[in-house]
Write a protein that holds these residues in place. Structure first.
Motif, mmCIF file in Angstrom:
data_model
loop_
_atom_site.group_PDB
_atom_site.id
_atom_site.type_symbol
_atom_site.label_atom_id
_atom_site.label_comp_id
_atom_site.label_asym_id
_atom_site.label_seq_id
_atom_site.Cartn_x
_atom_site.Cartn_y
_atom_site.Cartn_z
ATOM 1 N N GLU A 82 0.831 -1.175 0.202
ATOM 2 C CA GLU A 82 0.003 0.095 0.108
ATOM 3 C C GLU A 82 0.844 1.313 0.053
ATOM 4 O O GLU A 82 1.788 1.385 0.619
ATOM 5 C CB GLU A 82 -0.937 0.169 1.178
ATOM 6 C CG GLU A 82 -2.016 -1.170 1.092
ATOM 7 C CD GLU A 82 -2.835 -0.981 2.153
ATOM 8 O OE1 GLU A 82 -4.198 -0.237 1.970
ATOM 9 O OE2 GLU A 82 -2.547 -1.409 3.307
ATOM 10 N N THR A 83 0.586 2.194 -0.767
ATOM 11 C CA THR A 83 1.471 3.212 -1.011
ATOM 12 C C THR A 83 0.181 4.446 -1.228
ATOM 13 O O THR A 83 -0.801 4.297 -1.700
ATOM 14 C CB THR A 83 2.251 3.433 -2.111
ATOM 15 O OG1 THR A 83 1.434 3.232 -3.588
ATOM 16 C CG2 THR A 83 3.200 2.346 -1.975
ATOM 17 N N LEU A 96 -4.290 5.060 -3.478
ATOM 18 C CA LEU A 96 -5.586 5.747 -3.558
ATOM 19 C C LEU A 96 -6.033 6.768 -4.342
ATOM 20 O O LEU A 96 -5.222 7.023 -5.103
ATOM 21 C CB LEU A 96 -5.453 6.382 -2.111
ATOM 22 C CG LEU A 96 -4.930 5.560 -0.767
ATOM 23 C CD1 LEU A 96 -4.553 6.416 0.337
ATOM 24 C CD2 LEU A 96 -5.724 4.497 -0.526
ATOM 25 N N PRO A 97 -7.503 6.987 -4.131
ATOM 26 C CA PRO A 97 -7.871 8.007 -5.020
ATOM 27 C C PRO A 97 -7.120 9.411 -4.968
ATOM 28 O O PRO A 97 -6.633 9.499 -3.776
ATOM 29 C CB PRO A 97 -9.392 8.248 -4.666
ATOM 30 C CG PRO A 97 -9.814 6.931 -4.089
ATOM 31 C CD PRO A 97 -8.366 6.567 -3.579
ATOM 32 N N ASP A 98 -6.746 10.259 -6.168
ATOM 33 C CA ASP A 98 -5.919 11.387 -6.252
ATOM 34 C C ASP A 98 -6.778 12.367 -6.241
ATOM 35 O O ASP A 98 -7.411 13.135 -7.037
ATOM 36 C CB ASP A 98 -5.149 11.240 -7.580
ATOM 37 C CG ASP A 98 -4.253 12.316 -7.591
ATOM 38 O OD1 ASP A 98 -3.866 12.846 -6.514
ATOM 39 O OD2 ASP A 98 -3.733 12.403 -8.654
ATOM 40 N N PHE A 99 -7.012 12.702 -4.523
ATOM 41 C CA PHE A 99 -7.522 14.027 -4.241
ATOM 42 C C PHE A 99 -6.773 14.836 -3.389
ATOM 43 O O PHE A 99 -5.691 13.978 -2.662
ATOM 44 C CB PHE A 99 -8.952 13.895 -3.592
ATOM 45 C CG PHE A 99 -10.099 13.189 -4.358
ATOM 46 C CD1 PHE A 99 -10.533 13.879 -5.686
ATOM 47 C CD2 PHE A 99 -10.301 11.716 -4.240
ATOM 48 C CE1 PHE A 99 -11.177 13.609 -6.375
ATOM 49 C CE2 PHE A 99 -11.239 11.279 -5.172
ATOM 50 C CZ PHE A 99 -11.879 11.928 -6.021
ATOM 51 N N GLU A 140 -1.517 13.124 3.307
ATOM 52 C CA GLU A 140 -1.716 13.206 5.001
ATOM 53 C C GLU A 140 -2.580 12.166 5.297
ATOM 54 O O GLU A 140 -2.370 11.722 6.356
ATOM 55 C CB GLU A 140 -2.376 14.645 5.057
ATOM 56 C CG GLU A 140 -1.415 15.715 4.623
ATOM 57 C CD GLU A 140 -1.432 16.117 3.058
ATOM 58 O OE1 GLU A 140 -1.114 17.363 3.071
ATOM 59 O OE2 GLU A 140 -2.091 15.548 2.289
ATOM 60 N N THR A 141 -3.683 12.105 4.706
ATOM 61 C CA THR A 141 -4.461 10.878 5.139
ATOM 62 C C THR A 141 -3.936 9.313 5.174
ATOM 63 O O THR A 141 -3.960 8.695 6.143
ATOM 64 C CB THR A 141 -5.845 10.771 4.219
ATOM 65 O OG1 THR A 141 -6.385 12.134 4.237
ATOM 66 C CG2 THR A 141 -6.894 9.678 4.613
ATOM 67 N N PHE A 142 -3.122 9.157 4.195
ATOM 68 C CA PHE A 142 -2.431 7.911 4.042
ATOM 69 C C PHE A 142 -1.480 7.844 5.255
ATOM 70 O O PHE A 142 -1.591 6.802 6.206
ATOM 71 C CB PHE A 142 -1.516 7.850 2.739
ATOM 72 C CG PHE A 142 -0.815 6.475 2.798
ATOM 73 C CD1 PHE A 142 -1.526 5.585 2.339
ATOM 74 C CD2 PHE A 142 0.471 6.547 3.333
ATOM 75 C CE1 PHE A 142 -0.875 4.101 2.369
ATOM 76 C CE2 PHE A 142 1.139 5.326 3.327
ATOM 77 C CZ PHE A 142 0.664 4.185 2.711
ATOM 78 N N GLY A 143 -0.707 8.842 5.549
ATOM 79 C CA GLY A 143 0.165 8.919 6.691
ATOM 80 C C GLY A 143 -0.692 8.672 8.021
ATOM 81 O O GLY A 143 -0.004 8.127 9.107
ATOM 82 N N ALA A 165 -12.884 10.944 -1.430
ATOM 83 C CA ALA A 165 -12.364 9.672 -1.910
ATOM 84 C C ALA A 165 -13.234 8.695 -1.656
ATOM 85 O O ALA A 165 -13.160 7.480 -2.537
ATOM 86 C CB ALA A 165 -10.922 9.641 -1.389
ATOM 87 N N PHE A 166 -13.887 8.308 -0.564
ATOM 88 C CA PHE A 166 -14.763 7.394 -0.047
ATOM 89 C C PHE A 166 -16.036 7.685 0.396
ATOM 90 O O PHE A 166 -16.472 7.590 1.533
ATOM 91 C CB PHE A 166 -13.964 6.631 1.039
ATOM 92 C CG PHE A 166 -12.500 6.182 0.736
ATOM 93 C CD1 PHE A 166 -12.199 5.480 -0.392
ATOM 94 C CD2 PHE A 166 -11.434 6.844 1.461
ATOM 95 C CE1 PHE A 166 -10.992 5.188 -0.657
ATOM 96 C CE2 PHE A 166 -10.200 6.590 0.971
ATOM 97 C CZ PHE A 166 -10.105 5.895 -0.024
ATOM 98 N N PRO A 167 -16.902 8.283 -0.621
ATOM 99 C CA PRO A 167 -18.367 8.711 -0.196
ATOM 100 C C PRO A 167 -19.455 7.364 -0.017
ATOM 101 O O PRO A 167 -18.682 6.296 -0.271
ATOM 102 C CB PRO A 167 -18.822 9.606 -1.329
ATOM 103 C CG PRO A 167 -17.905 8.805 -2.682
ATOM 104 C CD PRO A 167 -16.522 8.355 -1.886
#
Length: 115
Positions: free
Chosen positions: A27-28, A32-35, A40-43, A95-97
């Motif tokens: 996972e990087t 994830l969706p590019d928004f 920051e959210t990933f971290g 990204a995740f509605p």
């Protein structure tokens, strides 16, 4: 072992080995969706759980906010400051509605919006 049996065994082994790599995909942020706010959210999230858990939720901004609060209170997630909370909520809600409920009566997330 006959030539044909050996050939079938080799083909099966090659197929299994080639598909095994897809199970252990790293996972990087780029997965994830590019928004805005993706990095920051990933971290913030990856330290405790897979981003696949996040991606399956599909919630509106209010439910994402409730979930952040719940994780802070019940699971010792570091409390994001106001600016970071906005970044996280902007990203997660875009990204995740919310999504249509899964068909077939499968597993339902406890964080999914109630109908």
């Amino acid at each position: 072992m006959s030539f044909h049996s050996a050939l079938r065994a080799a083909a099966l082994a090659a197929a299994l080995l080639s598909s095994a790599g897809s199970f252990a995909q790293e996972e990087t942020p780029e997965t994830l969706p590019d928004f805005p706010g993706r990095d920051e959210t990933f971290g913030y999230c990856i330290g405790c759980h897979s981003m696949k858990v996040v991606a399956r939720q599909g919630m509106d901004r209010v439910r994402w906010d409730d979930t952040l609060r719940w994780m802070t209170e019940k699971h010792n997630m570091p409390e994001p400051d106001a600016e970071m909370r906005k970044i996280l909520l902007d990203y997660l809600s875009q990204a995740f509605p919310p999504q249509a409920p899964a068909q077939g009566g499968g597993w339902t997330s406890p964080f999914a919006p109630k109908s």
